[in-house]
Design a protein around this motif. Structure first.
Motif, mmCIF file in Angstrom:
data_model
loop_
_atom_site.group_PDB
_atom_site.id
_atom_site.type_symbol
_atom_site.label_atom_id
_atom_site.label_comp_id
_atom_site.label_asym_id
_atom_site.label_seq_id
_atom_site.Cartn_x
_atom_site.Cartn_y
_atom_site.Cartn_z
ATOM 1 N N ALA A 112 -16.567 44.744 -3.539
ATOM 2 C CA ALA A 112 -16.985 43.623 -4.370
ATOM 3 C C ALA A 112 -18.135 44.057 -5.259
ATOM 4 O O ALA A 112 -18.904 44.970 -4.920
ATOM 5 C CB ALA A 112 -17.407 42.430 -3.502
ATOM 6 N N ALA A 113 -18.238 43.392 -6.409
ATOM 7 C CA ALA A 113 -19.291 43.753 -7.359
ATOM 8 C C ALA A 113 -20.678 43.547 -6.770
ATOM 9 O O ALA A 113 -21.634 44.213 -7.168
ATOM 10 C CB ALA A 113 -19.135 42.920 -8.632
ATOM 11 N N GLY A 114 -20.785 42.650 -5.799
ATOM 12 C CA GLY A 114 -22.094 42.360 -5.230
ATOM 13 C C GLY A 114 -22.525 43.289 -4.124
ATOM 14 O O GLY A 114 -23.614 43.135 -3.576
ATOM 15 N N ASP A 115 -21.686 44.263 -3.745
ATOM 16 C CA ASP A 115 -22.075 45.194 -2.689
ATOM 17 C C ASP A 115 -23.315 45.975 -3.111
ATOM 18 O O ASP A 115 -23.474 46.345 -4.283
ATOM 19 C CB ASP A 115 -20.933 46.167 -2.385
ATOM 20 C CG ASP A 115 -19.769 45.491 -1.681
ATOM 21 O OD1 ASP A 115 -19.948 44.348 -1.231
ATOM 22 O OD2 ASP A 115 -18.695 46.105 -1.596
ATOM 23 N N ARG A 116 -24.176 46.248 -2.119
ATOM 24 C CA ARG A 116 -25.396 47.001 -2.424
ATOM 25 C C ARG A 116 -25.062 48.429 -2.811
ATOM 26 O O ARG A 116 -24.182 49.064 -2.227
ATOM 27 C CB ARG A 116 -26.311 47.008 -1.191
ATOM 28 C CG ARG A 116 -27.597 47.829 -1.363
ATOM 29 C CD ARG A 116 -28.316 47.975 -0.037
ATOM 30 N NE ARG A 116 -27.454 48.463 1.004
ATOM 31 C CZ ARG A 116 -27.128 49.747 1.164
ATOM 32 N NH1 ARG A 116 -27.594 50.655 0.322
ATOM 33 N NH2 ARG A 116 -26.338 50.116 2.143
ATOM 34 N N MET A 117 -25.777 48.955 -3.808
ATOM 35 C CA MET A 117 -25.635 50.354 -4.174
ATOM 36 C C MET A 117 -27.027 50.910 -4.459
ATOM 37 O O MET A 117 -27.665 50.565 -5.455
ATOM 38 C CB MET A 117 -24.731 50.518 -5.405
ATOM 39 C CG MET A 117 -24.181 51.923 -5.568
ATOM 40 S SD MET A 117 -23.247 52.498 -4.114
ATOM 41 C CE MET A 117 -21.860 51.368 -4.116
ATOM 42 N N THR A 118 -27.531 51.719 -3.557
ATOM 43 C CA THR A 118 -28.857 52.318 -3.676
ATOM 44 C C THR A 118 -28.720 53.728 -4.226
ATOM 45 O O THR A 118 -27.993 54.548 -3.664
ATOM 46 C CB THR A 118 -29.545 52.364 -2.298
ATOM 47 O OG1 THR A 118 -29.604 51.036 -1.760
ATOM 48 C CG2 THR A 118 -30.947 52.928 -2.405
ATOM 49 N N VAL A 119 -29.392 54.007 -5.320
ATOM 50 C CA VAL A 119 -29.247 55.286 -5.995
ATOM 51 C C VAL A 119 -30.230 56.301 -5.414
ATOM 52 O O VAL A 119 -31.416 56.008 -5.228
ATOM 53 C CB VAL A 119 -29.487 55.129 -7.512
ATOM 54 C CG1 VAL A 119 -29.367 56.483 -8.216
ATOM 55 C CG2 VAL A 119 -28.500 54.135 -8.108
ATOM 56 N N LEU A 120 -29.712 57.503 -5.126
ATOM 57 C CA LEU A 120 -30.561 58.627 -4.744
ATOM 58 C C LEU A 120 -30.815 59.471 -5.987
ATOM 59 O O LEU A 120 -29.872 59.906 -6.658
ATOM 60 C CB LEU A 120 -29.885 59.485 -3.674
ATOM 61 C CG LEU A 120 -29.677 58.841 -2.301
ATOM 62 C CD1 LEU A 120 -29.029 59.850 -1.357
ATOM 63 C CD2 LEU A 120 -30.989 58.347 -1.722
#
Length: 729
Positions: free
Chosen positions: A153-161
């Motif tokens: 889903a578009a709302g899933d968390r995505m944390t950038v390294l």
């Protein structure tokens, strides 16, 4: 050492130290690494992906293995999260029906039939004696087969390294940041600081170490390395002795000093001697911790070292054989005589104490002339006070206004100590006079505006503006997506799912996850717990009563169906080891869309995961509040209630939880918005609201919840991981 330091850097900065190794064609392995990260809610920045693609495949694979292990632990995916009801949240039974089923199964079991019949005749059945209650009835693999794949889903968390510099540069920079922090670090931060201090003992040191606990752990590392100690007061030496003995460096709890090796004793005595020799007036600090110094003297044997006579004076003061009056005792004497002006003038020599005593001085003052003298003293010394203390006073004054008059009938004060233990008491203080309050606020705002650096071009994520400044001790637990106590953050999603995980060390340990629903007046509507498995709002995953291999519990809530104004998750210790005794324990929450399906625990839907390490038997990590517009927001608490030694339940503590919640919710914290407004006030600073897409070409000061990819390398970046850097010294 690199294997220890690299994860530490990733946890604190979300930067991966630049991988080193032979050049090669690592692009395929790098893309596979990125895909694996995305499955747990992380991804590589463009710069990091490019760097990895130019390295050998073996280097990329080795980096991926280490980094994946680190980020899985950050999000809580390093353990197996099983549930009692195999297809939770589907098919969770009615509580009474479930208990009756457990009793029926116990009656069908030859080993438990007689005991169960005896309990039934007595009219009370102990659930813990029923064989099918409280233990997993299926394997983790069997649980997985009962659940469909998670739909992205578009709302899933995505944390950038992001791509960092060389490992030595990253660790050195992180050490200076943690050591020079203007706010206290949590337990995990202090542990990491000591590791870094040992690594960086021969490198650059911070210009100042404002937090004394930080200085203590740094000195312990330096002592182990044989380096010179960084000491400024006799209390620094006492804190170091506590650290060496495995005690409390905050000096809030008494430490049982160990028998110390001779080299350590010599180092401590030499440190005391040098501090007092340079400034004999610092002997006055001994009286504040007289008993601790007396007990330390019994371990250090100062009489064996006549070459350090000033150290012997420390223990003479502690024993009452030598007088060294503290400023506190002199202030008390003046106040006893009614000399408020004299007390304020004396406290100018200790600006921090003056700020902490301000409210009392104003209440003790007789007439406007005395109040003006107190306020004038504050205005004169304001530039000498640490930023954290000045901001704490500013927040205090904000909550002493007409709109939140503490002296009103029924008013309450909430106290939270450094470890998160909270309690509530009545507030009968007279108000601060409006004109005095306004004058003080204006002086503090002007001083803080002067201290703040020119941000240049300011890029601000609007979601960060209501994040509280970390002022009150250890106001933030370690983990992912954790914000300081008092922060408010938006909650967007249809399903809210709490989780707790714990693993006992030695004794059988039972933690119970519960959620309390309250109305706008803080009255109980209902709750979800092992005693109420289902309600119209959601489901509980089932009670697990021991955790030798680790255990998890979940609560699933449909926000659209939730009644009332507040949702308060809590973790109750029913029996066994405390939060600081178990091998591991953490709490968190996930947000999902209704159609996403998936396992009970899906790492890329985790919005927050925090360690549970505090006193008391009831943990209150945060609460959720519905606004007038119908949208939900999280209010961060990080609190622990004392509770009872055993059998803590949501039903029994709902009144105390509601009272405490009311005190926290109705108190206004200083937030990032306050400092941003000061940065922009009366300056030519250009402020841009971050839209989540467009990255400026040149350097900026960015303040937000997560660092955007593609910022200019000369940008200054403030995120929750280093929010303390926003507070001036």
């Amino acid at each position: 050492m690199a294997q220890t330091l690299e994860p530490l850097v990733v946890r604190h900065t979300h930067r991966l130290p630049s991988p080193s190794g032979p050049a090669g064609s690592g692009d395929i392995a790098a893309r596979q690494f990125d895909a694996a990260l995305m499955s747990v809610g992380f991804k590589l920045s463009a710069g990091l992906l490019e760097r990895l693609s130019g390295l050998s495949e073996g280097t990329v694979v080795g980096t991926a293995v280490r980094t994946l292990a680190t980020v899985r632990e950050i999000v809580g995916d390093h353990v197996r999260h099983n549930v009692y009801f195999v297809d939770f949240p589907a098919n969770v039974p009615d509580t009474f029906d479930f208990w009756m089923r457990c009793i029926a199964e116990a009656l069908a079991d030859d080993s438990s039939r007689a005991r169960t019949l005896d309990q039934l005749r007595g009219g009370v059945v102990d659930l813990l004696t029923l064989p099918s209650y409280g233990n997993y009835r299926h394997t983790y693999a069997e649980m997985l087969t009962a659940h469909e794949e998670l739909i992205a889903a578009a709302g899933d968390r995505m944390t950038v390294l992001h791509l960092g510099g060389a490992l030595d540069d990253e660790t050195g920079a992180l050490y200076l940041k943690l050591a020079g922090s203007a706010t206290p670090l949590g337990e995990g931060g202090l542990r990491d600081l000591e590791i870094l201090a040992g690594r960086c003992v021969d490198g650059p040191q911070p210009e100042a170490i404002p937090v004394r606990e930080n200085r203590a752990v740094i000195n312990r590392a330096r002592l182990a390395a044989g380096a010179d100690l960084l000491l400024d007061t006799v209390t620094d030496v006492l804190r170091l002795a506590c650290a060496v003995s495995g005690g409390d460096v905050t000096l809030q709890e008494p430490t049982r000093f160990r028998s110390l090796p001779r080299p350590v004793r010599r180092a401590l005595l030499a440190g005391l001697d040098s501090v007092v020799a340079a400034a004999p007036a610092k002997l006055a600090d001994v009286t504040a911790h007289r008993e601790a110094f007396k007990r330390l003297g019994e371990r250090l044997h100062p009489h064996e070292y006549p070459r350090w006579p000033h150290a012997a004076d420390v223990f003479a003061v502690a024993r009452g054989e030598k007088e060294a009056r503290s400023i506190d005792s002199r202030v008390e004497e003046l106040l006893d005589r009614g000399d408020v002006t004299g007390a304020a003038m004396l406290l100018k020599s200790a600006p921090g104490k003056l700020f902490r005593s301000l409210d009392r001085l104003l209440r003790s003052a007789v007439g406007q002339d005395e109040r003006d003298a107190v306020i004038g003293a504050v205005e004169q010394v304001a530039p000498l006070v640490s930023g954290r203390v000045a901001l704490s006073l500013r927040e205090h004054l904000h909550n002493r206004g007409e709109d939140s008059l503490p002296g009103k009938p029924g008013a309450r004060r909430v106290f939270v100590n450094r470890t998160g233990r909270a309690w509530v008491t009545g507030d009968a203080r007279p108000p601060v006079q409006p004109a005095d309050r306004e004058r003080l606020i204006a002086a503090l705002d002007a001083d803080m505006r002067r201290r703040l650096p020119d941000p240049g071009r300011l890029l601000v994520d609007p979601d960060v503006l209501d994040v509280a400044l970390p002022l009150s001790g250890k106001a933030t637990a370690s983990g992912l997506g954790v914000l300081p106590r008092g922060s408010v953050s938006p909650v967007d999603g249809e399903l809210l799912r709490f989780f707790v995980y714990w693993k006992q060390t030695e004794r059988t340990t039972d933690y119970d996850l519960s959620a309390l629903l309250l109305d706008a007046r803080y009255k109980t509507i209902t709750w979800l717990s092992y005693t109420t498995l289902t309600d119209r709002e959601g489901e509980h995953s089932g009670d697990i009563t021991e955790a030798p291999d680790g255990a998890s519990e979940f609560i699933n809530l449909r926000l659209g169906a939730a009644r009332g104004t507040f949702i308060v998750p809590q973790v109750n210790i029913f029996s066994g080891e405390g939060f600081e005794e178990v091998e591991e324990s953490f709490f968190g929450f996930m947000l999902r869309d209704a159609e996403q399906q998936g396992r009970p625990f899906e790492p890329r839907t985790v919005r927050m995961k925090s360690e549970l390490r505090g006193p008391g038997r009831v943990a209150l990590p945060l609460a959720f509040r519905r606004g007038r517009d119908g949208r939900w927001h999280a209010k961060w608490l990080h609190l622990y209630l004392k509770g009872t030694p055993s059998a803590n339940r949501v039903e029994e503590n709902r009144v105390s939880v509601a009272t405490l919640l009311r005190g926290i919710v109705e108190r206004e914290q200083l937030t990032v918005r306050y400092l941003v407004d000061l940065m922009c006030g009366g300056t030519a600073t250009t402020v841009t609201e971050w839209d989540g897409r467009t990255v400026p070409d040149g350097p900026v000061t960015y303040i937000g919840l997560q660092r955007p990819d593609g910022l200019h390398p000369d940008s200054r970046v403030i995120t929750p991981e280093n929010l303390r850097d926003l507070i001036p010294g």
